[in-house]
Design a protein around this motif. Structure first.
Motif, PDB file in Angstrom:
ATOM      1  N   ILE A  13      78.483-111.541  15.191  1.00  0.00           N
ATOM      2  CA  ILE A  13      79.292-110.369  14.831  1.00  0.00           C
ATOM      3  C   ILE A  13      78.658-109.092  15.368  1.00  0.00           C
ATOM      4  O   ILE A  13      79.351-108.196  15.861  1.00  0.00           O
ATOM      5  CB  ILE A  13      79.468-110.306  13.299  1.00  0.00           C
ATOM      6  N   SER A  14      77.332-108.999  15.279  1.00  0.00           N
ATOM      7  CA  SER A  14      76.620-107.822  15.800  1.00  0.00           C
ATOM      8  C   SER A  14      76.833-107.668  17.302  1.00  0.00           C
ATOM      9  O   SER A  14      77.054-106.556  17.802  1.00  0.00           O
ATOM     10  CB  SER A  14      75.129-107.948  15.480  1.00  0.00           C
ATOM     11  N   LYS A  15      76.795-108.791  18.021  1.00  0.00           N
ATOM     12  CA  LYS A  15      77.030-108.752  19.472  1.00  0.00           C
ATOM     13  C   LYS A  15      78.463-108.343  19.776  1.00  0.00           C
ATOM     14  O   LYS A  15      78.720-107.588  20.716  1.00  0.00           O
ATOM     15  CB  LYS A  15      76.719-110.110  20.085  1.00  0.00           C
ATOM     16  N   ARG A  16      79.405-108.844  18.973  1.00  0.00           N
ATOM     17  CA  ARG A  16      80.811-108.458  19.158  1.00  0.00           C
ATOM     18  C   ARG A  16      80.996-106.958  18.968  1.00  0.00           C
ATOM     19  O   ARG A  16      81.711-106.301  19.737  1.00  0.00           O
ATOM     20  CB  ARG A  16      81.687-109.216  18.158  1.00  0.00           C
ATOM     21  N   HIS A  17      80.340-106.411  17.934  1.00  0.00           N
ATOM     22  CA  HIS A  17      80.459-104.978  17.652  1.00  0.00           C
ATOM     23  C   HIS A  17      79.882-104.169  18.799  1.00  0.00           C
ATOM     24  O   HIS A  17      80.491-103.175  19.260  1.00  0.00           O
ATOM     25  CB  HIS A  17      79.727-104.646  16.352  1.00  0.00           C
ATOM     26  N   ALA A  18      78.712-104.579  19.292  1.00  0.00           N
ATOM     27  CA  ALA A  18      78.068-103.859  20.396  1.00  0.00           C
ATOM     28  C   ALA A  18      78.931-103.918  21.652  1.00  0.00           C
ATOM     29  O   ALA A  18      79.052-102.919  22.389  1.00  0.00           O
ATOM     30  CB  ALA A  18      76.690-104.459  20.668  1.00  0.00           C
ATOM     31  N   GLU A  19      79.540-105.073  21.906  1.00  0.00           N
ATOM     32  CA  GLU A  19      80.399-105.218  23.083  1.00  0.00           C
ATOM     33  C   GLU A  19      81.641-104.339  22.973  1.00  0.00           C
ATOM     34  O   GLU A  19      82.083-103.738  23.962  1.00  0.00           O
ATOM     35  CB  GLU A  19      80.802-106.688  23.250  1.00  0.00           C
ATOM     36  N   TYR A 100      86.812-107.299  17.764  1.00  0.00           N
ATOM     37  CA  TYR A 100      87.194-108.709  17.714  1.00  0.00           C
ATOM     38  C   TYR A 100      87.902-108.986  16.394  1.00  0.00           C
ATOM     39  O   TYR A 100      88.896-109.706  16.348  1.00  0.00           O
ATOM     40  CB  TYR A 100      85.942-109.584  17.849  1.00  0.00           C
ATOM     41  N   CYS A 101      87.373-108.412  15.313  1.00  0.00           N
ATOM     42  CA  CYS A 101      88.013-108.543  13.999  1.00  0.00           C
ATOM     43  C   CYS A 101      88.416-107.149  13.512  1.00  0.00           C
ATOM     44  O   CYS A 101      87.573-106.398  13.010  1.00  0.00           O
ATOM     45  CB  CYS A 101      87.072-109.196  12.993  1.00  0.00           C
ATOM     46  N   ASP A 106      84.294-105.469  12.995  1.00  0.00           N
ATOM     47  CA  ASP A 106      83.097-106.206  13.429  1.00  0.00           C
ATOM     48  C   ASP A 106      81.834-105.766  12.687  1.00  0.00           C
ATOM     49  O   ASP A 106      80.757-105.620  13.272  1.00  0.00           O
ATOM     50  CB  ASP A 106      82.890-106.056  14.951  1.00  0.00           C
ATOM     51  N   THR A 107      81.982-105.569  11.381  1.00  0.00           N
ATOM     52  CA  THR A 107      80.811-105.296  10.536  1.00  0.00           C
ATOM     53  C   THR A 107      80.467-106.519   9.683  1.00  0.00           C
ATOM     54  O   THR A 107      79.345-106.673   9.223  1.00  0.00           O
ATOM     55  CB  THR A 107      81.073-104.115   9.589  1.00  0.00           C
ATOM     56  N   GLY A 108      81.478-107.378   9.442  1.00  0.00           N
ATOM     57  CA  GLY A 108      81.276-108.555   8.614  1.00  0.00           C
ATOM     58  C   GLY A 108      81.539-108.320   7.141  1.00  0.00           C
ATOM     59  O   GLY A 108      81.461-109.254   6.341  1.00  0.00           O
ATOM     60  N   TYR A 109      81.871-107.076   6.790  1.00  0.00           N
ATOM     61  CA  TYR A 109      82.072-106.747   5.375  1.00  0.00           C
ATOM     62  C   TYR A 109      83.400-106.020   5.152  1.00  0.00           C
ATOM     63  O   TYR A 109      83.829-105.205   5.969  1.00  0.00           O
ATOM     64  CB  TYR A 109      80.945-105.865   4.859  1.00  0.00           C
ATOM     65  N   ILE A 110      84.006-106.315   4.019  1.00  0.00           N
ATOM     66  CA  ILE A 110      85.167-105.573   3.529  1.00  0.00           C
ATOM     67  C   ILE A 110      84.933-105.328   2.045  1.00  0.00           C
ATOM     68  O   ILE A 110      84.850-106.268   1.258  1.00  0.00           O
ATOM     69  CB  ILE A 110      86.485-106.339   3.733  1.00  0.00           C
ATOM     70  N   CYS A 117      86.175-113.313   8.707  1.00  0.00           N
ATOM     71  CA  CYS A 117      85.604-113.712   9.998  1.00  0.00           C
ATOM     72  C   CYS A 117      84.206-114.297   9.822  1.00  0.00           C
ATOM     73  O   CYS A 117      83.789-115.178  10.578  1.00  0.00           O
ATOM     74  CB  CYS A 117      85.588-112.535  10.972  1.00  0.00           C
ATOM     75  N   VAL A 118      83.460-113.830   8.822  1.00  0.00           N
ATOM     76  CA  VAL A 118      82.127-114.370   8.550  1.00  0.00           C
ATOM     77  C   VAL A 118      82.248-115.810   8.049  1.00  0.00           C
ATOM     78  O   VAL A 118      81.552-116.713   8.533  1.00  0.00           O
ATOM     79  CB  VAL A 118      81.385-113.520   7.502  1.00  0.00           C
ATOM     80  N   ASN A 119      83.131-116.029   7.095  1.00  0.00           N
ATOM     81  CA  ASN A 119      83.320-117.370   6.545  1.00  0.00           C
ATOM     82  C   ASN A 119      83.770-118.354   7.620  1.00  0.00           C
ATOM     83  O   ASN A 119      83.315-119.500   7.661  1.00  0.00           O
ATOM     84  CB  ASN A 119      84.344-117.335   5.404  1.00  0.00           C
ATOM     85  N   ASN A 120      84.661-117.903   8.511  1.00  0.00           N
ATOM     86  CA  ASN A 120      85.143-118.776   9.581  1.00  0.00           C
ATOM     87  C   ASN A 120      84.022-119.125  10.555  1.00  0.00           C
ATOM     88  O   ASN A 120      83.912-120.270  11.013  1.00  0.00           O
ATOM     89  CB  ASN A 120      86.292-118.105  10.335  1.00  0.00           C
ATOM     90  N   LEU A 121      83.188-118.133  10.886  1.00  0.00           N
ATOM     91  CA  LEU A 121      82.066-118.392  11.790  1.00  0.00           C
ATOM     92  C   LEU A 121      81.068-119.368  11.186  1.00  0.00           C
ATOM     93  O   LEU A 121      80.565-120.260  11.873  1.00  0.00           O
ATOM     94  CB  LEU A 121      81.366-117.076  12.141  1.00  0.00           C
ATOM     95  N   VAL A 122      80.776-119.204   9.896  1.00  0.00           N
ATOM     96  CA  VAL A 122      79.833-120.103   9.224  1.00  0.00           C
ATOM     97  C   VAL A 122      80.368-121.538   9.269  1.00  0.00           C
ATOM     98  O   VAL A 122      79.614-122.493   9.537  1.00  0.00           O
ATOM     99  CB  VAL A 122      79.588-119.663   7.771  1.00  0.00           C
ATOM    100  N   LYS A 123      81.662-121.718   9.022  1.00  0.00           N
ATOM    101  CA  LYS A 123      82.257-123.051   9.071  1.00  0.00           C
ATOM    102  C   LYS A 123      82.161-123.645  10.478  1.00  0.00           C
ATOM    103  O   LYS A 123      81.842-124.825  10.646  1.00  0.00           O
ATOM    104  CB  LYS A 123      83.720-123.005   8.612  1.00  0.00           C
ATOM    105  N   GLN A 124      82.425-122.811  11.493  1.00  0.00           N
ATOM    106  CA  GLN A 124      82.362-123.294  12.867  1.00  0.00           C
ATOM    107  C   GLN A 124      80.933-123.662  13.263  1.00  0.00           C
ATOM    108  O   GLN A 124      80.696-124.681  13.927  1.00  0.00           O
ATOM    109  CB  GLN A 124      82.917-122.226  13.814  1.00  0.00           C
ATOM    110  N   ILE A 125      79.972-122.842  12.855  1.00  0.00           N
ATOM    111  CA  ILE A 125      78.565-123.106  13.182  1.00  0.00           C
ATOM    112  C   ILE A 125      78.092-124.385  12.502  1.00  0.00           C
ATOM    113  O   ILE A 125      77.436-125.229  13.117  1.00  0.00           O
ATOM    114  CB  ILE A 125      77.686-121.903  12.773  1.00  0.00           C
TER     115      ILE A 125
END
Length: 340
Positions: A13-19, A100-101, A106-110, A117-125
């Motif tokens: 997520i950090s890389k997405r935000h920077a990009e 991206y989100c 692209d902070t990962g928090y609401i 998006c965080v929960n989805n990434l954790v599941k994918q990883i």
């Protein structure tokens, strides 16, 4: 939540935000060089919040009127900037930051909670880590050869009460199952029904479930595929290992992945731990309406004999697909074609 997977998710997520910010800055520099008159407008738009705060703290003025004036100026600047962009063949939103989100920018928090998006990434990883140790193959529906099934061998199809309600050829029966699998993958969602594929070895249960997995992953969902025995062995090692690392919790991934495929259920030895784990998996996913596909070479009657009622009742609540016919892998080999 698995801390290792969570940290990896936030790295992504950090890389997405920077990009997203880097792309925005590149576009700003490009446009301001090409359209110098947009510089003042961008500055006015960017300073809107600061100007509102200053106005609200300034004494001796009509604060509401001043803030309304600032907002009108902001809308005017946005409109003029859009017109300039369009006149130079850019889209009106070319200078918007494309996260991206967009939900969490692209902070990962609401609101102090993890974004979806965080929960989805954790599941994918978690799924990717578990699948590294599986014999995950890329199968497609197009590769499934219906012509290997007999058009003359007939089978009695029975309802849930065990009563025959029609006779059908192996070919027509498998054609129906293939279509059901295709439709399932096309309309798949996180609350889709679970499937129980039952029947002798070599009839395409693994091929079709992996074809579903491929389509589902193409939609962006996370999938875990492995033999039931391998997963049970892995969970047993983690449970009783002296070096057990709670950060590498396979069970969490299995319980929460969007689609779990348990292949070859029933080949494992009768083991109290395995049955406890199996019930935990299917019951937890059942309660949360998360889809599971179970493949087994056992008949429905054999499943009834092997597993206790609380397990069987859950599995029999799935969409049941019974496979009939001769081992098509033998036919593939005789034709010199690869087996699945």
């Amino acid at each position: 939540m698995n801390n290792t997977a969570l940290n990896e998710a936030f790295d992504i997520i950090s890389k997405r935000h920077a990009e997203a910010i880097a792309t925005y800055e590149e576009r700003i520099n490009k446009v301001e060089k090409e359209i110098p008159e947009i510089v003042h407008l961008n500055s006015e738009i960017a300073n809107t919040s600061k100007n509102i705060i200053i106005a609200s703290l300034t004494k001796g003025i009509d604060i509401k009127s001043r803030i309304d004036e600032i907002k009108r100026a902001n809308l005017y600047a946005q409109r003029k900037a859009s017109e300039l962009l369009i006149s130079h063949n850019y889209s009106s939103d070319y200078l918007d930051i494309k996260y991206y989100c967009p939900k969490c920018s692209d902070t990962g928090y609401i609101d102090d909670d993890y974004c979806e998006c965080v929960n989805n990434l954790v599941k994918q990883i978690n799924a990717e880590n578990i699948n590294k140790n599986s014999s995950f193959k890329q199968c497609t529906f197009e590769d499934f050869n219906l012509n290997l099934f007999s058009r003359s061998n007939m089978h009695c199809i029975k309802d849930k009460n065990g009563e025959t309600f029609r006779n059908i050829s192996e070919y027509e029966h498998m054609k129906t199952i293939l279509q059901q699998c295709i439709e399932y993958s096309e309309i798949f969602k996180s609350s889709s029904p679970s499937i129980l594929m039952s029947g002798p070895t070599g009839l395409g249960k693994t091929h079709l479930s992996l074809s579903i997995a491929r389509r589902v992953m193409e939609k962006g969902y996370s999938v875990i595929y492995n033999s039931a025995l391998d997963l049970f062995n892995c969970l047993e090692r983690e449970k009783f290992s002296k070096n057990y690392d709670s950060q590498a919790d396979t069970l969490e991934g299995i319980l929460n992945v969007d689609l779990l495929i348990l292949d070859d259920l029933g080949v494992e030895v009768d083991n109290k731990f395995y049955k406890s784990i199996l019930y935990n998996i299917i019951n937890t996913r059942y309660i949360h309406s998360i889809p599971t596909i179970i493949n087994t070479n056992l008949s429905l009657n054999d499943l009834n004999l092997k597993y206790e009622d609380r397990i069987v009742s859950r599995m029999f609540s799935y969409q049941v697909m019974e496979f009939y016919g001769e081992d098509i892998r033998m036919k593939r080999e005789s034709n010199g074609k690869p087996t699945f």
